[in-house]
Design a protein around this motif. Structure first.
Motif, PDB file in Angstrom:
ATOM      1  N   LEU A 121      18.907  -3.812   9.695  1.00 18.06           N
ATOM      2  CA  LEU A 121      17.539  -3.911  10.208  1.00 18.06           C
ATOM      3  C   LEU A 121      16.621  -2.892   9.535  1.00 18.06           C
ATOM      4  CD1 LEU A 121      18.144  -4.449  14.022  1.00 18.06           C
ATOM      5  CD2 LEU A 121      17.176  -6.064  12.408  1.00 18.06           C
ATOM      6  N   ILE A 122      17.118  -1.668   9.365  1.00 14.08           N
ATOM      7  CA  ILE A 122      16.327  -0.632   8.698  1.00 14.08           C
ATOM      8  C   ILE A 122      16.076  -1.031   7.243  1.00 14.08           C
ATOM      9  CG2 ILE A 122      16.279   1.793   7.991  1.00 14.08           C
ATOM     10  CD1 ILE A 122      15.986   1.466  10.962  1.00 14.08           C
ATOM     11  N   GLY A 123      17.070  -1.615   6.588  1.00 17.17           N
ATOM     12  CA  GLY A 123      16.896  -2.065   5.209  1.00 17.17           C
ATOM     13  C   GLY A 123      15.840  -3.153   5.096  1.00 17.17           C
ATOM     14  N   GLY A 124      15.803  -4.064   6.046  1.00 15.06           N
ATOM     15  CA  GLY A 124      14.779  -5.109   6.039  1.00 15.06           C
ATOM     16  C   GLY A 124      13.388  -4.542   6.252  1.00 15.06           C
ATOM     17  N   ILE A 125      13.266  -3.606   7.182  1.00 15.06           N
ATOM     18  CA  ILE A 125      11.973  -2.975   7.418  1.00 15.06           C
ATOM     19  C   ILE A 125      11.561  -2.154   6.198  1.00 15.06           C
ATOM     20  CG2 ILE A 125      10.751  -1.290   8.847  1.00 15.06           C
ATOM     21  CD1 ILE A 125      12.514  -2.234  11.193  1.00 15.06           C
ATOM     22  N   ASN A 126      12.529  -1.510   5.548  1.00 18.19           N
ATOM     23  CA  ASN A 126      12.253  -0.749   4.331  1.00 18.19           C
ATOM     24  C   ASN A 126      11.717  -1.671   3.236  1.00 18.19           C
ATOM     25  OD1 ASN A 126      12.177   1.310   2.465  1.00 18.19           O
ATOM     26  ND2 ASN A 126      14.351   1.181   1.988  1.00 18.19           N
ATOM     27  N   SER A 127      12.296  -2.847   3.091  1.00 17.73           N
ATOM     28  CA  SER A 127      11.808  -3.810   2.097  1.00 17.73           C
ATOM     29  C   SER A 127      10.386  -4.255   2.412  1.00 17.73           C
ATOM     30  CB  SER A 127      12.720  -5.030   2.050  1.00 17.73           C
ATOM     31  OG  SER A 127      14.005  -4.653   1.644  1.00 17.73           O
ATOM     32  N   LEU A 128      10.115  -4.533   3.686  1.00 15.11           N
ATOM     33  CA  LEU A 128       8.759  -4.920   4.076  1.00 15.11           C
ATOM     34  C   LEU A 128       7.758  -3.809   3.804  1.00 15.11           C
ATOM     35  CD1 LEU A 128       9.394  -6.769   7.456  1.00 15.11           C
ATOM     36  CD2 LEU A 128       8.662  -7.776   5.300  1.00 15.11           C
ATOM     37  N   ALA A 129       8.137  -2.570   4.093  1.00 15.29           N
ATOM     38  CA  ALA A 129       7.243  -1.439   3.830  1.00 15.29           C
ATOM     39  C   ALA A 129       6.982  -1.306   2.332  1.00 15.29           C
ATOM     40  CB  ALA A 129       7.839  -0.150   4.393  1.00 15.29           C
ATOM     41  N   GLY A 130       7.990  -1.541   1.518  1.00 19.81           N
ATOM     42  CA  GLY A 130       7.798  -1.505   0.068  1.00 19.81           C
ATOM     43  C   GLY A 130       6.851  -2.578  -0.407  1.00 19.81           C
ATOM     44  N   MET A 131       6.927  -3.760   0.201  1.00 17.50           N
ATOM     45  CA  MET A 131       6.003  -4.829  -0.162  1.00 17.50           C
ATOM     46  C   MET A 131       4.566  -4.489   0.248  1.00 17.50           C
ATOM     47  SD  MET A 131       7.913  -8.436   0.374  1.00 17.50           S
ATOM     48  CE  MET A 131       9.246  -8.146   1.509  1.00 17.50           C
ATOM     49  N   VAL A 132       4.410  -3.853   1.389  1.00 17.32           N
ATOM     50  CA  VAL A 132       3.071  -3.448   1.835  1.00 17.32           C
ATOM     51  C   VAL A 132       2.484  -2.440   0.856  1.00 17.32           C
ATOM     52  CG1 VAL A 132       1.843  -2.119   3.605  1.00 17.32           C
ATOM     53  CG2 VAL A 132       3.401  -3.939   4.278  1.00 17.32           C
ATOM     54  N   ILE A 133       3.260  -1.432   0.484  1.00 13.34           N
ATOM     55  CA  ILE A 133       2.788  -0.430  -0.466  1.00 13.34           C
ATOM     56  C   ILE A 133       2.481  -1.079  -1.810  1.00 13.34           C
ATOM     57  CG2 ILE A 133       3.432   1.673  -1.716  1.00 13.34           C
ATOM     58  CD1 ILE A 133       2.820   2.069   1.272  1.00 13.34           C
ATOM     59  N   GLY A 134       3.337  -1.992  -2.253  1.00 14.18           N
ATOM     60  CA  GLY A 134       3.098  -2.688  -3.512  1.00 14.18           C
ATOM     61  C   GLY A 134       1.847  -3.540  -3.469  1.00 14.18           C
ATOM     62  N   PHE A 135       1.578  -4.158  -2.328  1.00 12.45           N
ATOM     63  CA  PHE A 135       0.388  -5.007  -2.210  1.00 12.45           C
ATOM     64  C   PHE A 135      -0.883  -4.180  -2.300  1.00 12.45           C
ATOM     65  CE2 PHE A 135      -2.949  -7.009   0.357  1.00 12.45           C
ATOM     66  CZ  PHE A 135      -3.049  -8.228  -0.294  1.00 12.45           C
ATOM     67  N   TYR A 136      -0.915  -3.040  -1.598  1.00 11.44           N
ATOM     68  CA  TYR A 136      -2.138  -2.262  -1.550  1.00 11.44           C
ATOM     69  C   TYR A 136      -2.306  -1.308  -2.733  1.00 11.44           C
ATOM     70  CZ  TYR A 136      -3.463  -4.007   2.985  1.00 11.44           C
ATOM     71  OH  TYR A 136      -3.866  -4.826   4.000  1.00 11.44           O
ATOM     72  N   PHE A 137      -1.219  -0.847  -3.331  1.00  9.96           N
ATOM     73  CA  PHE A 137      -1.336   0.157  -4.385  1.00  9.96           C
ATOM     74  C   PHE A 137      -0.711  -0.244  -5.708  1.00  9.96           C
ATOM     75  CE2 PHE A 137      -1.265   2.509  -0.350  1.00  9.96           C
ATOM     76  CZ  PHE A 137      -2.538   3.049  -0.410  1.00  9.96           C
ATOM     77  N   GLY A 138      -0.022  -1.369  -5.793  1.00 13.90           N
ATOM     78  CA  GLY A 138       0.707  -1.717  -6.984  1.00 13.90           C
ATOM     79  C   GLY A 138      -0.037  -2.558  -7.999  1.00 13.90           C
ATOM     80  N   ARG A 139      -1.176  -3.079  -7.633  1.00 14.52           N
ATOM     81  CA  ARG A 139      -1.898  -3.968  -8.531  1.00 14.52           C
ATOM     82  C   ARG A 139      -2.943  -3.182  -9.312  1.00 14.52           C
ATOM     83  NH1 ARG A 139      -4.360  -8.421  -5.018  1.00 14.52           N
ATOM     84  NH2 ARG A 139      -4.970  -6.592  -3.863  1.00 14.52           N
ATOM     85  N   ALA A 140      -2.856  -3.238 -10.642  1.00 15.88           N
ATOM     86  CA  ALA A 140      -3.836  -2.569 -11.475  1.00 15.88           C
ATOM     87  C   ALA A 140      -5.003  -3.495 -11.799  1.00 15.88           C
ATOM     88  CB  ALA A 140      -3.181  -2.078 -12.751  1.00 15.88           C
ATOM     89  N   ASP A 141      -4.762  -4.779 -11.825  1.00 15.95           N
ATOM     90  CA  ASP A 141      -5.819  -5.731 -12.128  1.00 15.95           C
ATOM     91  C   ASP A 141      -5.745  -6.893 -11.145  1.00 15.95           C
ATOM     92  OD1 ASP A 141      -3.454  -6.763 -13.017  1.00 15.95           O
ATOM     93  OD2 ASP A 141      -4.209  -7.450 -14.938  1.00 15.95           O
ATOM     94  N   ASN A 142      -6.575  -7.873 -11.331  1.00 15.05           N
ATOM     95  CA  ASN A 142      -6.610  -9.032 -10.442  1.00 15.05           C
ATOM     96  C   ASN A 142      -5.427  -9.949 -10.748  1.00 15.05           C
ATOM     97  OD1 ASN A 142      -7.206 -11.178  -8.849  1.00 15.05           O
ATOM     98  ND2 ASN A 142      -9.233 -11.566  -9.703  1.00 15.05           N
ATOM     99  N   PRO A 143      -4.494 -10.149  -9.806  1.00 16.32           N
ATOM    100  CA  PRO A 143      -3.336 -10.992 -10.090  1.00 16.32           C
ATOM    101  C   PRO A 143      -3.687 -12.481 -10.170  1.00 16.32           C
ATOM    102  CG  PRO A 143      -3.318 -10.352  -7.811  1.00 16.32           C
ATOM    103  CD  PRO A 143      -4.472  -9.613  -8.460  1.00 16.32           C
ATOM    104  N   ASN A 144      -4.857 -12.868  -9.674  1.00 14.36           N
ATOM    105  CA  ASN A 144      -5.240 -14.278  -9.696  1.00 14.36           C
ATOM    106  C   ASN A 144      -5.889 -14.678 -11.014  1.00 14.36           C
ATOM    107  OD1 ASN A 144      -4.341 -14.610  -7.058  1.00 14.36           O
ATOM    108  ND2 ASN A 144      -6.270 -13.868  -6.244  1.00 14.36           N
ATOM    109  N   GLU A 145      -6.196 -13.700 -11.844  1.00 20.03           N
ATOM    110  CA  GLU A 145      -6.835 -13.994 -13.116  1.00 20.03           C
ATOM    111  C   GLU A 145      -5.797 -14.474 -14.123  1.00 20.03           C
ATOM    112  OE1 GLU A 145      -9.176 -11.547 -16.592  1.00 20.03           O
ATOM    113  OE2 GLU A 145      -9.120 -10.750 -14.561  1.00 20.03           O
ATOM    114  N   VAL A 146      -6.062 -15.615 -14.735  1.00 20.58           N
ATOM    115  CA  VAL A 146      -5.149 -16.191 -15.715  1.00 20.58           C
ATOM    116  C   VAL A 146      -5.822 -16.144 -17.074  1.00 20.58           C
ATOM    117  CG1 VAL A 146      -3.908 -18.272 -16.419  1.00 20.58           C
ATOM    118  CG2 VAL A 146      -4.111 -17.698 -14.001  1.00 20.58           C
ATOM    119  N   LYS A 147      -5.105 -15.612 -18.059  1.00 21.88           N
ATOM    120  CA  LYS A 147      -5.635 -15.550 -19.408  1.00 21.88           C
ATOM    121  C   LYS A 147      -4.849 -16.524 -20.283  1.00 21.88           C
ATOM    122  CE  LYS A 147      -6.934 -10.752 -18.935  1.00 21.88           C
ATOM    123  NZ  LYS A 147      -6.712  -9.383 -19.357  1.00 21.88           N
TER     124      LYS A 147
END
Length: 85
Positions: free
Chosen positions: A44-70
């Motif tokens: 259970l702690i491992g699952g919550i840890n994974s979710l917390a990592g995804m939250v941090i990645g969502f708010y701080f992990g993106r350097a540019d717009n992920p929806n932009e396609v080149k």
């Protein structure tokens, strides 16, 4: 419910996940988990840890717009793909 926007919902869910992670760390620090329940609690702690990592990645992990396609190649001349016979 016009005040509850998509961004606010995401932010509130992120706060809930981070609060769960913080609570789990506190519980694991100050309470002894019985041996027969240790594996369940660790998973259970491992699952919550994974979710917390995804939250941090969502708010701080993106350097540019992920929806932009080149597109780097002309659609009229697609890149050849070897079928690998």
């Amino acid at each position: 419910m016009t005040w509850l926007s998509r961004q606010l919902i995401r932010f509130l869910l992120a706060l809930v996940v981070l609060a769960l992670f913080g609570g789990a760390v506190i519980v694991m620090s100050f309470f002894v988990v019985p041996e027969q329940n240790r594996e369940v609690v660790v998973q259970l702690i491992g699952g919550i840890n994974s979710l917390a990592g995804m939250v941090i990645g969502f708010y701080f992990g993106r350097a540019d717009n992920p929806n932009e396609v080149k597109v780097t190649n002309d659609p009229a001349h697609p890149v050849p793909v070897d079928q690998g016979e």
